[in-house]
Write an enzyme that holds these catalytic residues in place. Structure first.
Site, PDB file in Angstrom:
ATOM      1  N   ILE A  82       0.849  -1.196   0.000  1.00 33.86           N
ATOM      2  CA  ILE A  82       0.000   0.000   0.000  1.00 33.86           C
ATOM      3  C   ILE A  82       0.880   1.240   0.000  1.00 33.86           C
ATOM      4  O   ILE A  82       1.518   1.569   0.999  1.00 33.86           O
ATOM      5  CB  ILE A  82      -0.933   0.021   1.224  1.00 33.86           C
ATOM      6  N   THR A  96       0.184   6.555  -3.552  1.00 27.94           N
ATOM      7  CA  THR A  96      -0.543   6.781  -4.800  1.00 27.94           C
ATOM      8  C   THR A  96      -1.223   5.518  -5.308  1.00 27.94           C
ATOM      9  O   THR A  96      -2.375   5.554  -5.732  1.00 27.94           O
ATOM     10  CB  THR A  96       0.408   7.321  -5.888  1.00 27.94           C
ATOM     11  N   THR A  97      -0.500   4.398  -5.287  1.00 25.41           N
ATOM     12  CA  THR A  97      -1.053   3.137  -5.779  1.00 25.41           C
ATOM     13  C   THR A  97      -0.867   2.021  -4.758  1.00 25.41           C
ATOM     14  O   THR A  97       0.038   2.061  -3.927  1.00 25.41           O
ATOM     15  CB  THR A  97      -0.398   2.702  -7.109  1.00 25.41           C
ATOM     16  N   GLU A 112      -0.288  -2.042  -4.823  1.00 17.78           N
ATOM     17  CA  GLU A 112       0.057  -3.166  -5.690  1.00 17.78           C
ATOM     18  C   GLU A 112      -0.305  -4.473  -5.000  1.00 17.78           C
ATOM     19  O   GLU A 112       0.080  -4.720  -3.861  1.00 17.78           O
ATOM     20  CB  GLU A 112       1.543  -3.150  -6.030  1.00 17.78           C
ATOM     21  N   ALA A 117       7.667   1.065   6.534  1.00 18.22           N
ATOM     22  CA  ALA A 117       7.802  -0.368   6.268  1.00 18.22           C
ATOM     23  C   ALA A 117       8.272  -0.620   4.845  1.00 18.22           C
ATOM     24  O   ALA A 117       9.015  -1.572   4.586  1.00 18.22           O
ATOM     25  CB  ALA A 117       6.465  -1.062   6.518  1.00 18.22           C
ATOM     26  N   ASP A 118       7.859   0.250   3.916  1.00 14.99           N
ATOM     27  CA  ASP A 118       8.256   0.084   2.520  1.00 14.99           C
ATOM     28  C   ASP A 118       9.760   0.234   2.345  1.00 14.99           C
ATOM     29  O   ASP A 118      10.395  -0.513   1.586  1.00 14.99           O
ATOM     30  CB  ASP A 118       7.509   1.076   1.625  1.00 14.99           C
ATOM     31  N   THR A 138       5.750   8.143  -5.128  1.00 15.16           N
ATOM     32  CA  THR A 138       5.244   9.474  -4.798  1.00 15.16           C
ATOM     33  C   THR A 138       6.374  10.332  -4.244  1.00 15.16           C
ATOM     34  O   THR A 138       6.475  11.525  -4.520  1.00 15.16           O
ATOM     35  CB  THR A 138       4.104   9.370  -3.767  1.00 15.16           C
ATOM     36  N   THR A 145       7.672  24.808 -24.200  1.00  9.49           N
ATOM     37  CA  THR A 145       7.444  24.743 -22.751  1.00  9.49           C
ATOM     38  C   THR A 145       7.328  23.304 -22.258  1.00  9.49           C
ATOM     39  O   THR A 145       7.915  22.936 -21.232  1.00  9.49           O
ATOM     40  CB  THR A 145       6.169  25.526 -22.378  1.00  9.49           C
TER      41      THR A 145
END
Length: 252
Positions: free
Chosen positions: A7, A10-11, A13, A108-109, A132, A184
């Site tokens: 978790i 943003t996403t 998996e 944890a990640d 992120t 730009t």
């Protein structure tokens, strides 16, 4: 069979692991507004997509940096699979010495990425996750987690530029054909892309100077592959680093 859930901000998996050569994943948006039933639908879709027999899933591990979503996902999985998920860092400790002033501050990640990396490359090493946020996690020669650096992610930088300026457009992150932009959009793309390439190379150089040794480098995360394509140093790109970390943790 192991079900792994990573978790992120943003996403989220979802992956199932039969062995290191058999990892299948899908990503869903980490939406705080999703209900338990919404997540139940996502997990059911995942199982149907890969034609998985839910009765074969006997272990579920969750790595999370979003407590509010983590609680809903846990309840959805319990309801769907009748298995109690194990939360990494709480129910399952990662066997890694953490040389941090307050070890509980480390996500944890990040610890999972570091642990996965020492099962793939020899330390000392640096694991860099392009999500992120862009995180650098340093493992010393004794396989101890020493800390790292945190930067805004590529998408976060683009969104900030777009929201804080009146005329600059929001652009897609991609590798530019030239270093000097001719409009730009290409100027922003080059600034973001080449800026992060230089950031990675420069930070690694400074870390190696401070430690007075060379480091093995491993990249992961949503924008890891596109950065990997132009990085002017030896490294490994590992798409499923957090998921493999869960596999290694289960086998430990």
């Amino acid at each position: 069979m192991i079900l792994a859930v990573d978790i992120g901000n943003t996403t989220t998996e979802i992956g199932y692991i039969k062995d290191l050569d058999k990892i299948e994943t899908l990503k869903f948006k980490t939406d705080h507004g999703k209900t338990i039933d919404d997540w139940l639908i996502n997990f059911s879709f995942f199982l149907n997509f890969y034609n998985l027999d839910e009765t074969n899933i006997n272990k579920i591990y969750i790595s999370s940096v979003v407590p509010q979503v983590e609680e809903k996902i846990t309840k959805a999985l319990e309801k769907l699979l009748n298995v109690n998920p194990l939360l990494i860092g709480t129910d399952v400790k990662v066997p890694l010495k953490i040389n941090y002033e307050n070890p509980s501050e480390v996500g944890a990640d990040r610890i999972l990425n570091a642990f996965a990396s020492i099962n793939i490359l020899n330390p000392p090493l640096i694991a860099i996750d392009f999500g992120t946020a862009v995180t650098f996690d340093v493992v010393n020669k004794n396989s101890e987690y020493d800390g790292g650096l945190i930067f805004p992610g590529l998408e976060s930088s683009v969104n900030c530029l777009f929201s804080k300026t009146a005329k600059l457009p929001k652009v897609k992150i991609e590798k530019p054909s030239n270093i000097v932009g001719k409009n730009t959009i290409s100027s922003i793309q080059s600034g973001i892309y080449n800026g992060y390439i230089s950031l990675v190379e420069g930070v690694i150089s400074k870390i190696e100077d401070e430690y007075k040794c060379k480091f093995n480098i491993i990249l992961t995360g949503g924008h890891g592959k596109i950065i990997s394509e132009s990085l002017n140093l030896q490294h490994v790109f590992e798409q499923y680093l957090p998921i493999k970390g869960i596999y290694f943790l289960d086998k430990y």
